[in-house]
Design a protein around this motif. Sequence first.
Motif, PDB file in Angstrom:
ATOM      1  N   PHE A   6       0.831  -1.211   0.000  1.00 25.05           N
ATOM      2  CA  PHE A   6       0.000   0.000   0.000  1.00 25.05           C
ATOM      3  C   PHE A   6       0.866   1.262   0.000  1.00 25.05           C
ATOM      4  O   PHE A   6       1.996   1.251   0.479  1.00 25.05           O
ATOM      5  CB  PHE A   6      -0.905   0.018   1.240  1.00 25.05           C
ATOM      6  CG  PHE A   6      -1.904  -1.100   1.267  1.00 25.05           C
ATOM      7  CD1 PHE A   6      -3.124  -0.979   0.621  1.00 25.05           C
ATOM      8  CD2 PHE A   6      -1.626  -2.279   1.955  1.00 25.05           C
ATOM      9  CE1 PHE A   6      -4.047  -2.014   0.649  1.00 25.05           C
ATOM     10  CE2 PHE A   6      -2.549  -3.326   1.990  1.00 25.05           C
ATOM     11  CZ  PHE A   6      -3.761  -3.187   1.331  1.00 25.05           C
ATOM     12  N   LEU A  10      -1.233   6.320   2.929  1.00 26.25           N
ATOM     13  CA  LEU A  10      -2.647   5.962   2.711  1.00 26.25           C
ATOM     14  C   LEU A  10      -3.565   6.551   3.786  1.00 26.25           C
ATOM     15  O   LEU A  10      -4.688   6.953   3.501  1.00 26.25           O
ATOM     16  CB  LEU A  10      -2.777   4.433   2.680  1.00 26.25           C
ATOM     17  CG  LEU A  10      -4.109   3.839   2.227  1.00 26.25           C
ATOM     18  CD1 LEU A  10      -4.438   4.241   0.793  1.00 26.25           C
ATOM     19  CD2 LEU A  10      -4.077   2.310   2.341  1.00 26.25           C
ATOM     20  N   HIS A  36       1.242   3.494   7.889  1.00 31.12           N
ATOM     21  CA  HIS A  36       0.681   4.137   6.700  1.00 31.12           C
ATOM     22  C   HIS A  36       0.129   5.518   7.033  1.00 31.12           C
ATOM     23  O   HIS A  36      -0.770   6.026   6.365  1.00 31.12           O
ATOM     24  CB  HIS A  36      -0.370   3.235   6.057  1.00 31.12           C
ATOM     25  CG  HIS A  36       0.230   2.003   5.461  1.00 31.12           C
ATOM     26  ND1 HIS A  36       0.558   0.895   6.221  1.00 31.12           N
ATOM     27  CD2 HIS A  36       0.629   1.708   4.189  1.00 31.12           C
ATOM     28  CE1 HIS A  36       1.107  -0.021   5.433  1.00 31.12           C
ATOM     29  NE2 HIS A  36       1.163   0.444   4.212  1.00 31.12           N
ATOM     30  N   ASP A 228      -3.221  -6.091   6.957  1.00 24.82           N
ATOM     31  CA  ASP A 228      -3.353  -5.452   5.640  1.00 24.82           C
ATOM     32  C   ASP A 228      -4.821  -5.408   5.197  1.00 24.82           C
ATOM     33  O   ASP A 228      -5.254  -4.449   4.536  1.00 24.82           O
ATOM     34  CB  ASP A 228      -2.523  -6.197   4.586  1.00 24.82           C
ATOM     35  CG  ASP A 228      -1.050  -5.771   4.600  1.00 24.82           C
ATOM     36  OD1 ASP A 228      -0.707  -4.788   5.279  1.00 24.82           O
ATOM     37  OD2 ASP A 228      -0.252  -6.435   3.910  1.00 24.82           O
ATOM     38  N   ALA A 229      -5.572  -6.446   5.539  1.00 24.98           N
ATOM     39  CA  ALA A 229      -7.002  -6.453   5.187  1.00 24.98           C
ATOM     40  C   ALA A 229      -7.754  -5.386   5.989  1.00 24.98           C
ATOM     41  O   ALA A 229      -8.660  -4.728   5.476  1.00 24.98           O
ATOM     42  CB  ALA A 229      -7.598  -7.840   5.445  1.00 24.98           C
ATOM     43  N   PHE A 232      -6.965  -2.043   4.368  1.00 21.51           N
ATOM     44  CA  PHE A 232      -7.781  -1.850   3.153  1.00 21.51           C
ATOM     45  C   PHE A 232      -9.188  -1.372   3.520  1.00 21.51           C
ATOM     46  O   PHE A 232      -9.664  -0.353   3.010  1.00 21.51           O
ATOM     47  CB  PHE A 232      -7.842  -3.156   2.355  1.00 21.51           C
ATOM     48  CG  PHE A 232      -8.937  -3.175   1.324  1.00 21.51           C
ATOM     49  CD1 PHE A 232      -8.902  -2.311   0.239  1.00 21.51           C
ATOM     50  CD2 PHE A 232     -10.025  -4.035   1.464  1.00 21.51           C
ATOM     51  CE1 PHE A 232      -9.937  -2.306  -0.701  1.00 21.51           C
ATOM     52  CE2 PHE A 232     -11.056  -4.034   0.538  1.00 21.51           C
ATOM     53  CZ  PHE A 232     -11.017  -3.167  -0.549  1.00 21.51           C
ATOM     54  N   SER A 235      -9.413   2.154   4.834  1.00 19.34           N
ATOM     55  CA  SER A 235      -8.938   3.224   3.942  1.00 19.34           C
ATOM     56  C   SER A 235     -10.012   3.632   2.932  1.00 19.34           C
ATOM     57  O   SER A 235     -11.023   2.944   2.754  1.00 19.34           O
ATOM     58  CB  SER A 235      -7.700   2.744   3.180  1.00 19.34           C
ATOM     59  OG  SER A 235      -8.089   1.884   2.124  1.00 19.34           O
ATOM     60  N   ALA A 237      -9.805   3.280  -0.076  1.00 13.92           N
ATOM     61  CA  ALA A 237      -9.882   2.265  -1.134  1.00 13.92           C
ATOM     62  C   ALA A 237     -11.156   1.435  -0.999  1.00 13.92           C
ATOM     63  O   ALA A 237     -11.612   0.833  -1.962  1.00 13.92           O
ATOM     64  CB  ALA A 237      -8.653   1.354  -1.089  1.00 13.92           C
ATOM     65  N   ALA A 238     -11.739   1.428   0.215  1.00 15.17           N
ATOM     66  CA  ALA A 238     -12.960   0.642   0.465  1.00 15.17           C
ATOM     67  C   ALA A 238     -14.175   1.562   0.625  1.00 15.17           C
ATOM     68  O   ALA A 238     -15.132   1.222   1.314  1.00 15.17           O
ATOM     69  CB  ALA A 238     -12.768  -0.223   1.708  1.00 15.17           C
TER      70      ALA A 238
END
Length: 264
Positions: A6, A10, A36, A228-229, A232, A235, A237-238
């Motif tokens: 990533f 982020l 991040h 990491d999930a 995601f 963030s 991104a979801a």
Amino acid sequence: MRRSPFRPDLLQGKAALVTGGATGLGLEIARVLGGHGARVAICSRKEDNLRAAVDTLRQEGIEAIYGVCDVRRHDEVTTVIDDVLRAFGRLDIVVNNAAGNFPAPISELSPNGFKAVVDIDLLGTFNVSKAAYDLWLREHGGAVVNISAAIQYRGMALQAHVVSAKAGVDALTRASAIEWGSDGVRVNVVAPGAMSGTEGVKRVAGDNRQRTARNPLQRPGSTTEVADAVLFLASDAASYITGAVLVVDGGGWLTAPGAPDSPG
Ligand code: COA
């Protein structure tokens, strides 16, 4: 530090709270969110562990604070979230990771033992989510990620209390996603399978190599892969994902036997 898949910024400008964040998966989630760009608060019952974890996070350049609370106590949780808001001025991400576990057959599980785990996992998730919503998320939006499990989808021997609690966490996630969507609050689940070296795996699976060898990916996962999930889902991104369950278990729930000692 590893090279993350990533972008390093982020979560720049965001603030996160991770319950049970002093050890194991919770600490790794705090490291990954902080790595991040997020400022990170962690909470749990044990101040010694929290202090050590915050030291570790700060050594990695992460702005980190801690609060002591039992997630079963709404008053203690509210105090911690008040403190986090005072320190960071915002709270964008809440990760409900605190959980209890021990293996016990129903015949040897006392009502209080059952209640202890349901209270930590399910009532704790409710308490923290509600306090964060009331004090911040309702007005400003944000992301809640609840750590559940995958064993409740089929059931598992010696884990009646845990599968009951985690099924509740999944249901609470969907209900709060529906109620809070119009406030810009996304609520999702990460459902981990067995991970190397965590307290939960030590307590329940012992050496989990044989169990996890049966998952389609043929290996146990790492806490970083689960974190990491979480990153995601927390963030942007979801941004169109809410009420979802992301199973992160190497596909294990599809193929695992129902009990640790099952001939499977
Ligand atoms: N087997 C059977 N019953 C157990 C038990 C075990 N190994 N450990 C605790 N209990 C029962 C207790 O006997 C008690 O019931 P009782 O009053 O009828 O005797 C009940 O659970 C509450 O125990 P208590 O010691 O008051 O605990 P607690 O409220 O501090 O919570 C744990 C106990 C075990 C749930 C909690 O400390 C815990 O889970 N810690 C580990 C965290 C962890 O493993 N995290 C990873 C999760 S995947």
